[in-house]
Design a protein around this motif. Structure first.
Motif, PDB file in Angstrom:
ATOM      1  N   VAL A 215      -5.526   6.014   0.951  1.00 19.50           N
ATOM      2  CA  VAL A 215      -5.048   4.862   1.717  1.00 19.50           C
ATOM      3  C   VAL A 215      -3.965   5.307   2.705  1.00 19.50           C
ATOM      4  O   VAL A 215      -3.956   4.893   3.870  1.00 19.50           O
ATOM      5  CB  VAL A 215      -4.484   3.772   0.776  1.00 19.50           C
ATOM      6  CG1 VAL A 215      -3.990   2.581   1.569  1.00 19.50           C
ATOM      7  CG2 VAL A 215      -5.540   3.336  -0.222  1.00 19.50           C
TER       8      VAL A 215
ATOM      9  N   GLY B 251      -7.945  -0.959   1.842  1.00 13.46           N
ATOM     10  CA  GLY B 251      -7.558  -0.151   0.684  1.00 13.46           C
ATOM     11  C   GLY B 251      -7.349  -0.969  -0.573  1.00 13.46           C
ATOM     12  O   GLY B 251      -7.016  -0.425  -1.622  1.00 13.46           O
TER      13      GLY B 251
ATOM     14  N   ALA C  57       0.843  -1.205   0.000  1.00 13.43           N
ATOM     15  CA  ALA C  57       0.000   0.000   0.000  1.00 13.43           C
ATOM     16  C   ALA C  57       0.869   1.244   0.000  1.00 13.43           C
ATOM     17  O   ALA C  57       0.622   2.185  -0.758  1.00 13.43           O
ATOM     18  CB  ALA C  57      -0.910  -0.009   1.228  1.00 13.43           C
TER      19      ALA C  57
ATOM     20  N   ALA D  82      -4.797  -1.583   5.378  1.00 13.58           N
ATOM     21  CA  ALA D  82      -4.211  -1.726   4.047  1.00 13.58           C
ATOM     22  C   ALA D  82      -5.056  -2.650   3.184  1.00 13.58           C
ATOM     23  O   ALA D  82      -5.247  -2.425   1.991  1.00 13.58           O
ATOM     24  CB  ALA D  82      -2.786  -2.256   4.158  1.00 13.58           C
TER      25      ALA D  82
END
Lengths: 80, 433
Positions: free
Chosen positions: B77, B117, B69, B114
């Motif tokens: 994010v 996201g 990420a 993460a």
């Protein structure tokens, strides 16, 4: 700080090597003792195959005797 | 036109960094050594291939969800991650630093953020977690090694255990070398790093990986590659040292035939060893426990199916995952620095010292036994590296005297070396872990 790192390394070497030796020395002792006890109280099973070999020889001899007897009988019959 | 541009921006060529390129070449080099030069191919093929996979640009196979990420750094994010971690900065560097130092609960909620996201752990990262971070793979391999080991020669001549002990000196001397380099300011190793590097001198792959995964996971890639490469180089590294330390007459010593070892002794031995470990050094229990278990499967004679699985199918499966996972640690940012060079140099020194001490110890034992009982050449086999080191002893013995077969005699110190390095590993884990 750095001196203590060196001394840490030194003590790790002395104790580590010492311990490895102590441990393996003990293992030598214990293993030898175990082997002695095993050979004393539970002798190896090797005698059994040894016994079998003579028996095989004997049976071979018996076979031979039988063959000899048969041949002798046949020769006798042939001669008579 | 935009689509073509997107494709180009997502392509490997566009994103390839210099470090990744170098690591791809390193991966190919490992494959070449394994395939063409037969360097421990069972491990170096998976390790080399894993190294290539880990360095594919943008794929992020060796990275966790959070690292992936952060790599793509979408603003929404990044701010979500920063708020979970409780920091204000959305700089990639500070997020990663906060992530690596966070507590377990924050750590796992960051991972979940993460994943929300849309990022996932890389394949190799998962392999690494399952097989190495958990400690499972090296231990299962050790069980397989136990199931392949015949303790007969060792039981017939228990004194060879001393050779296996002496050869471990290389491990501890290297620890001293590593902390020495640090205090001279040349390298920067902690005592844990030094211990993990030293264990390369044990010439035992699974032990080295196990210790490195516990004491200094960030050096694991370099340590594993060094350990396995040097094991493959045993036939080149050892003979000059062995020749230098022995005389022609000593190399000609013929050893008496080993006595027959009964089945009962072979069954009892792993149990005795396990009890001794349990009483004296519980920190070595994972390694030696699995080793003894595997050996008992082999010797007890009633579970041939389990023994067969442990030494064939299972060890092969685990080797595949272990190799790929080690390869995942060959990413450019972790492998390409001066530390790796230091590890390679220290590793080979550890190996040479271990070999030399084994030979010297064998000479000492020979003196004690009257000068004509123990061929010092078998001492070098004390560094483990089963069965390569024993074959080297045998080869040098045959060179000196074509009638002298040392192989079985050298197998004793060889398996003693495995026990010795596992004990040394336990001591390291106990003192600095």
């Amino acid at each position: 700080m750095e001196e203590s790192l060196i001394s840490q390394g030194l003590s790790l070497m002395v104790f580590g090597m010492g311990f490895v030796f102590v441990f393996l020395t003990l293992l030598v002792g214990v293993t030898s003792l175990m082997s002695k006890l095993v050979t004393k109280y539970a002798p190896a099973v090797t005698p059994t195959p040894k016994k079998r070999r003579p028996s095989a020889a004997v049976s071979a001899k018996a076979n031979n005797d039988e063959v000899v007897a048969v041949i002798t009988a046949a020769v006798h019959q042939y001669r008579s | 036109m935009d689509k073509i541009n997107d494709l180009w921006l997502a392509s490997g060529i566009y994103n390839l960094q210099a470090g990744q390129f170098v690591m791809l070449v390193v991966g190919l080099l490992l494959l070449y050594l394994a395939i063409n030069k037969k360097f421990e191919p069972l491990l170096l093929v998976p390790i080399g291939f894993g190294g290539i996979l880990a360095n594919i640009p943008e794929a992020g196979l060796a990275f966790s969800a959070v690292e992936n990420a952060v790599h793509f750094a979408k603003p929404e994010v990044m701010s979500a991650l920063a708020s979970v971690l409780g920091i204000t900065s959305t700089e990639p560097h500070s997020i990663l630093e906060a992530y690596h130092t966070s507590s377990a609960s924050v750590h796992s909620s960051t991972v979940l953020a993460a994943m929300d996201g849309g990022y996932a752990n890389g394949m190799l990262y998962n392999f690494y977690n399952v097989s190495i971070a958990s400690g499972a793979a090296p231990l299962i391999i050790f069980m397989g090694v136990g199931a392949m080991t015949d303790f007969g020669p060792l039981l017939a001549n228990p004194k060879t255990l001393f050779l296996g002990a002496a050869a471990q000196f290389g491990i501890f001397a290297t620890v001293l070398g590593a902390v020495g380099l640090t205090s001279l300011g040349i390298m920067d190793f902690s005592i844990q790093d030094a211990a993990a590097i030293g264990i390369i001198g044990g010439a035992d792959g699974p032990t080295a990986i196990y210790v490195a995964s516990l004491l200094s996971p960030h050096l694991l890639g370099a340590i594993a590659v060094a350990a396995y490469s040097y094991m493959a180089l045993v036939p080149l590294i050892q003979p000059p040292i062995m020749r230098a330390l022995t005389t022609e007459a000593e190399r000609k010593i013929t050893m008496v035939q080993l006595r027959q070892v009964s089945k009962l002794e072979k069954i009892i031995f792993p149990i005795v060893l396990l009890l001794l470990v349990a009483m004296l050094l519980p920190d070595a229990a994972p390694l030696l426990g699995m080793f003894c278990f595997g050996n008992l499967l082999r010797e007890c004679g009633v579970v041939d199916r389990l023994s067969d699985t442990a030494q064939n199918a299972l060890i092969n499966i685990v080797t595949i995952f272990l190799g790929l996972s080690v390869g995942s640690k060959l990413s450019a940012d972790k492998f390409l620095d001066l530390t790796t060079l230091g590890i390679l140099v220290l590793g080979i020194i550890a190996f040479c010292i271990g070999t030399a001490m084994g030979v010297l110890m064998a000479k000492l034992l020979n003196k004690i036994e009257g000068g004509n009982a123990i061929n010092p050449l078998i001492g070098s086999a004390g560094v483990s590296a089963v069965p390569m080191a024993a074959r080297v002893s045998n080869k040098l013995g045959l060179e000196a005297n074509p009638q002298n077969f040392l192989l079985m005699h050298a197998m004793g110190p060889n398996v003693a070396g495995v026990i010795g390095s596992a004990v040394a590993a336990g001591v390291m884990i106990k003192f600095v872990g």
